[in-house]
Design an enzyme around this catalytic site. Structure first.
Site, PDB file in Angstrom:
ATOM      1  N   TYR A 125     -12.859  -3.573   0.747  1.00 39.27           N
ATOM      2  CA  TYR A 125     -11.778  -3.323  -0.221  1.00 39.27           C
ATOM      3  C   TYR A 125     -11.563  -4.523  -1.161  1.00 39.27           C
ATOM      4  O   TYR A 125     -11.745  -4.420  -2.379  1.00 39.27           O
ATOM      5  CB  TYR A 125     -10.525  -2.985   0.583  1.00 39.27           C
ATOM      6  CG  TYR A 125      -9.222  -2.985  -0.158  1.00 39.27           C
ATOM      7  CD1 TYR A 125      -9.091  -2.379  -1.410  1.00 39.27           C
ATOM      8  CD2 TYR A 125      -8.090  -3.570   0.418  1.00 39.27           C
ATOM      9  CE1 TYR A 125      -7.870  -2.369  -2.067  1.00 39.27           C
ATOM     10  CE2 TYR A 125      -6.874  -3.553  -0.224  1.00 39.27           C
ATOM     11  CZ  TYR A 125      -6.768  -2.965  -1.473  1.00 39.27           C
ATOM     12  OH  TYR A 125      -5.564  -2.964  -2.119  1.00 39.27           O
ATOM     13  N   ILE A 126     -11.215  -5.664  -0.609  1.00 44.16           N
ATOM     14  CA  ILE A 126     -10.893  -6.808  -1.464  1.00 44.16           C
ATOM     15  C   ILE A 126     -12.182  -7.374  -2.078  1.00 44.16           C
ATOM     16  O   ILE A 126     -12.233  -7.702  -3.263  1.00 44.16           O
ATOM     17  CB  ILE A 126     -10.130  -7.897  -0.679  1.00 44.16           C
ATOM     18  CG1 ILE A 126      -8.925  -7.285   0.055  1.00 44.16           C
ATOM     19  CG2 ILE A 126      -9.670  -9.012  -1.610  1.00 44.16           C
ATOM     20  CD1 ILE A 126      -8.212  -8.223   1.004  1.00 44.16           C
ATOM     21  N   ASP A 175     -23.224  -7.606   3.257  1.00 49.51           N
ATOM     22  CA  ASP A 175     -22.255  -6.762   3.975  1.00 49.51           C
ATOM     23  C   ASP A 175     -23.026  -5.935   5.008  1.00 49.51           C
ATOM     24  O   ASP A 175     -24.133  -5.470   4.733  1.00 49.51           O
ATOM     25  CB  ASP A 175     -21.551  -5.822   2.973  1.00 49.51           C
ATOM     26  CG  ASP A 175     -20.242  -5.272   3.502  1.00 49.51           C
ATOM     27  OD1 ASP A 175     -19.201  -5.520   2.876  1.00 49.51           O
ATOM     28  OD2 ASP A 175     -20.245  -4.581   4.557  1.00 49.51           O
ATOM     29  N   TYR A 200      -6.113 -12.097  15.858  1.00 51.23           N
ATOM     30  CA  TYR A 200      -6.582 -12.064  14.466  1.00 51.23           C
ATOM     31  C   TYR A 200      -6.184 -13.356  13.757  1.00 51.23           C
ATOM     32  O   TYR A 200      -7.029 -14.083  13.218  1.00 51.23           O
ATOM     33  CB  TYR A 200      -5.994 -10.828  13.758  1.00 51.23           C
ATOM     34  CG  TYR A 200      -6.072 -10.907  12.260  1.00 51.23           C
ATOM     35  CD1 TYR A 200      -7.284 -11.138  11.613  1.00 51.23           C
ATOM     36  CD2 TYR A 200      -4.925 -10.753  11.464  1.00 51.23           C
ATOM     37  CE1 TYR A 200      -7.351 -11.227  10.224  1.00 51.23           C
ATOM     38  CE2 TYR A 200      -4.987 -10.835  10.087  1.00 51.23           C
ATOM     39  CZ  TYR A 200      -6.204 -11.082   9.467  1.00 51.23           C
ATOM     40  OH  TYR A 200      -6.258 -11.173   8.106  1.00 51.23           O
ATOM     41  N   PHE A 237      -1.348 -12.660   1.821  1.00 50.68           N
ATOM     42  CA  PHE A 237      -0.294 -11.831   2.384  1.00 50.68           C
ATOM     43  C   PHE A 237      -0.841 -10.392   2.336  1.00 50.68           C
ATOM     44  O   PHE A 237      -1.994 -10.206   2.687  1.00 50.68           O
ATOM     45  CB  PHE A 237       1.034 -12.143   1.689  1.00 50.68           C
ATOM     46  CG  PHE A 237       1.573 -13.471   2.224  1.00 50.68           C
ATOM     47  CD1 PHE A 237       0.868 -14.657   2.022  1.00 50.68           C
ATOM     48  CD2 PHE A 237       2.722 -13.523   2.996  1.00 50.68           C
ATOM     49  CE1 PHE A 237       1.293 -15.865   2.576  1.00 50.68           C
ATOM     50  CE2 PHE A 237       3.156 -14.719   3.550  1.00 50.68           C
ATOM     51  CZ  PHE A 237       2.440 -15.896   3.345  1.00 50.68           C
ATOM     52  N   ASN A 238      -0.089  -9.367   1.972  1.00 45.76           N
ATOM     53  CA  ASN A 238      -0.615  -8.008   2.169  1.00 45.76           C
ATOM     54  C   ASN A 238      -1.324  -7.461   0.927  1.00 45.76           C
ATOM     55  O   ASN A 238      -0.674  -7.039  -0.027  1.00 45.76           O
ATOM     56  CB  ASN A 238       0.511  -7.076   2.614  1.00 45.76           C
ATOM     57  CG  ASN A 238       0.902  -7.357   4.053  1.00 45.76           C
ATOM     58  OD1 ASN A 238       1.326  -8.464   4.382  1.00 45.76           O
ATOM     59  ND2 ASN A 238       0.721  -6.384   4.914  1.00 45.76           N
ATOM     60  N   PHE A 263       6.542   1.730  12.362  1.00 45.98           N
ATOM     61  CA  PHE A 263       6.407   0.969  13.613  1.00 45.98           C
ATOM     62  C   PHE A 263       7.540  -0.039  13.760  1.00 45.98           C
ATOM     63  O   PHE A 263       7.483  -1.129  13.194  1.00 45.98           O
ATOM     64  CB  PHE A 263       5.046   0.277  13.667  1.00 45.98           C
ATOM     65  CG  PHE A 263       3.901   1.247  13.676  1.00 45.98           C
ATOM     66  CD1 PHE A 263       3.878   2.295  14.601  1.00 45.98           C
ATOM     67  CD2 PHE A 263       2.862   1.142  12.774  1.00 45.98           C
ATOM     68  CE1 PHE A 263       2.831   3.208  14.612  1.00 45.98           C
ATOM     69  CE2 PHE A 263       1.809   2.035  12.781  1.00 45.98           C
ATOM     70  CZ  PHE A 263       1.798   3.079  13.701  1.00 45.98           C
ATOM     71  N   ARG A 315       7.080  -7.257   4.400  1.00 40.78           N
ATOM     72  CA  ARG A 315       5.813  -7.895   4.021  1.00 40.78           C
ATOM     73  C   ARG A 315       5.826  -8.177   2.526  1.00 40.78           C
ATOM     74  O   ARG A 315       6.548  -7.563   1.767  1.00 40.78           O
ATOM     75  CB  ARG A 315       4.620  -6.974   4.341  1.00 40.78           C
ATOM     76  CG  ARG A 315       4.403  -6.719   5.827  1.00 40.78           C
ATOM     77  CD  ARG A 315       3.852  -7.952   6.521  1.00 40.78           C
ATOM     78  NE  ARG A 315       3.585  -7.723   7.935  1.00 40.78           N
ATOM     79  CZ  ARG A 315       4.505  -7.867   8.903  1.00 40.78           C
ATOM     80  NH1 ARG A 315       5.740  -8.248   8.619  1.00 40.78           N
ATOM     81  NH2 ARG A 315       4.173  -7.657  10.160  1.00 40.78           N
ATOM     82  N   ARG A 370       4.738  -2.290  16.755  1.00 45.21           N
ATOM     83  CA  ARG A 370       3.360  -2.627  17.116  1.00 45.21           C
ATOM     84  C   ARG A 370       3.327  -4.016  17.750  1.00 45.21           C
ATOM     85  O   ARG A 370       4.029  -4.923  17.295  1.00 45.21           O
ATOM     86  CB  ARG A 370       2.485  -2.703  15.858  1.00 45.21           C
ATOM     87  CG  ARG A 370       1.977  -1.414  15.365  1.00 45.21           C
ATOM     88  CD  ARG A 370       0.984  -1.524  14.228  1.00 45.21           C
ATOM     89  NE  ARG A 370       0.996  -2.728  13.426  1.00 45.21           N
ATOM     90  CZ  ARG A 370       0.387  -2.831  12.242  1.00 45.21           C
ATOM     91  NH1 ARG A 370      -0.259  -1.801  11.749  1.00 45.21           N
ATOM     92  NH2 ARG A 370       0.414  -3.945  11.565  1.00 45.21           N
TER      93      ARG A 370
HETATM   94  N1  UDP Z   1       3.205  -0.077   9.331  1.00 51.15           N
HETATM   95  C1  UDP Z   1       3.920   1.074   9.603  1.00 51.15           C
HETATM   96  N2  UDP Z   1       3.252   2.265   9.593  1.00 51.15           N
HETATM   97  C2  UDP Z   1       1.921   2.365   9.315  1.00 51.15           C
HETATM   98  C3  UDP Z   1       1.208   1.171   9.055  1.00 51.15           C
HETATM   99  C4  UDP Z   1       1.883  -0.028   9.078  1.00 51.15           C
HETATM  100  O1  UDP Z   1       5.125   1.047   9.853  1.00 51.15           O
HETATM  101  O2  UDP Z   1       1.359   3.480   9.337  1.00 51.15           O
HETATM  102  C5  UDP Z   1       3.919  -1.373   9.288  1.00 51.15           C
HETATM  103  C6  UDP Z   1       3.314  -2.423  10.192  1.00 51.15           C
HETATM  104  O3  UDP Z   1       3.906  -2.372  11.469  1.00 51.15           O
HETATM  105  C7  UDP Z   1       3.656  -3.707   9.428  1.00 51.15           C
HETATM  106  C8  UDP Z   1       3.657  -3.280   7.956  1.00 51.15           C
HETATM  107  O4  UDP Z   1       3.796  -1.859   7.968  1.00 51.15           O
HETATM  108  O5  UDP Z   1       4.961  -4.120   9.739  1.00 51.15           O
HETATM  109  C9  UDP Z   1       2.381  -3.652   7.239  1.00 51.15           C
HETATM  110  O6  UDP Z   1       1.313  -3.255   8.069  1.00 51.15           O
HETATM  111  P1  UDP Z   1      -0.195  -3.277   7.588  1.00 51.15           P
HETATM  112  O7  UDP Z   1      -1.011  -2.744   8.735  1.00 51.15           O
HETATM  113  O8  UDP Z   1      -0.313  -2.570   6.285  1.00 51.15           O
HETATM  114  O9  UDP Z   1      -0.505  -4.800   7.320  1.00 51.15           O
HETATM  115  P2  UDP Z   1      -0.339  -6.115   8.277  1.00 51.15           P
HETATM  116  O10 UDP Z   1       0.948  -6.759   7.840  1.00 51.15           O
HETATM  117  O11 UDP Z   1      -0.373  -5.693   9.701  1.00 51.15           O
HETATM  118  O12 UDP Z   1      -1.536  -6.932   7.909  1.00 51.15           O
END
Ligand code: UDP
Length: 323
Positions: free
Chosen positions: A11-12, A31, A141, A169-170, A206, A219, A276
């Site tokens: 992706y990135i 890759d 991770y 970050f995200n 989550f 995030r 999670r």
């Molecule tokens: N999250 C969620 N539902 C989903 C996927 C993610 O609630 O289907 C939440 C996850 O718990 C986190 C945030 O969204 O708090 C971002 O998650 P993601 O997996 O996108 O990125 P991360 O921060 O884990 O790298």
């Protein structure tokens, strides 16, 4: 510059490859296609299919193509998976990276831009987080990425490697042609948009009791095109450095869903689920250092632009790269 882009079918990496080519660079992609997609690789790039674990093949590829710099995206990047299977995170993110560095040393290539992560910080005490925040990861991770940052520091000292660690970050959003398609999708924004497309019944949220204003995790969502531009700026650096790449604005899971409803004009049902494992409640970047030292600016990272670009890509590619 001639740039080796590991993970350039992901992706990135694929969006960065697109932007590198637009900026006049020559791109060689490495890759293994475990997560990446062959059709995501820009047609102007040379494509080499190989695994970072294959030391000899990697060494031969680097000696043959003689890149002037490496942008190292290839790696494993899912918090929940790392909590179940730490071994693969250390093998790929640490051992794979060492194989790459050794190939660089043998060919005289010194510059590397490494995809690190805010997950190296763990549970920060103050927000937004700058680069001085203590690095105490709370999942394998984040730890595997921190270990490789430390390996890079020693290779810098001993072999003269010049690393730039970009702590993402995200990553989110899409370019006009390239977007986010994982074979098993776990990320929030694609899951929200797949729900809007009707491919999923509802978004699982989550954790609704985190220590945040609405109880869901916060995030800092950064547009993949802004992430790509940070890498291109870093290519010009001649000394080691560490930089956060984020916007300074945090959004909760529920806020993301709310903006997605507005952008897509779809209902997007959601359902609460247990938190999670390994998920910090809030991660928001201070990117002042990147802005100051590299002249970087997030030009596309408003949440509405991110979701609009990602939505356009998902609608145009309802089956992702499987089309
Ligand atoms: N999250 C969620 N539902 C989903 C996927 C993610 O609630 O289907 C939440 C996850 O718990 C986190 C945030 O969204 O708090 C971002 O998650 P993601 O997996 O996108 O990125 P991360 O921060 O884990 O790298």
């Amino acid at each position: 510059m001639k740039v080796l882009v590991t993970g350039g079918a992901g992706y990135i990496g694929s969006v960065c490859g697109e932007e590198l080519i637009r900026a006049g660079h020559e791109v060689v992609v490495w890759d293994n296609l475990s997560e990446g997609h062959r059709s995501a690789v820009p047609p102007q790039a040379v494509f080499l299919q190989g695994d970072l674990a294959d030391r000899d093949l990697l060494q031969r590829a680097v000696l043959e193509h003689r890149p002037e710099a490496v942008i190292h995206f290839a790696g494993k990047a899912l918090v929940p998976e790392s909590m179940r299977d730490p071994s693969s995170y250390y093998r790929v993110n640490v051992m794979g990276g060492i194989n790459l560095l050794d190939a660089m040393v043998s060919s005289g290539c010194r510059k590397i831009i490494f995809s690190s992560t805010c997950a190296t910080y763990g549970l920060p005490e103050k927000m937004p987080m700058d680069e001085q925040t203590p690095q105490k990861p709370i999942n394998p991770y984040g730890h595997s990425k921190l270990v490789f940052e430390q390996v890079l520091a020693w290779y810098a000292q001993i072999h003269g490697i010049v690393p730039t660690c970009l702590r993402y970050f995200n990553a989110s959003g899409a370019s006009a042609e390239r977007g986010e398609h994982h074979r098993v999708e776990t990320h929030l924004i694609p899951n929200v948009l797949l729900t809007a497309l009707g491919q999923r019944k509802e978004v699982e949220v989550f954790g609704e009791n985190h220590a945040t204003p609405d109880g869901t995790c916060i995030r800092d969502y950064i547009h993949v095109k802004d992430l790509a531009s940070a890498h291109i700026l870093a290519l010009a650096r001649e000394k080691p450095g560490h930089f956060n790449v984020g916007t300074g604005n945090g959004y909760s899971v529920k806020q993301v869903i709310e903006v997605a409803r507005k952008v897509t004009k779809k209902e997007i049902p959601m359902r609460g689920q247990p938190a999670r494992a390994g998920d910090p409640p809030a991660l928001v970047a201070s990117s002042h250092k990147l802005q100051r030292e590299l002249g970087w600016k997030p030009n596309h990272s408003g949440l509405e632009e991110i979701l609009t670009n990602a939505w356009d890509w998902h609608r145009a590619h309802p089956n992702g790269y499987a089309d």
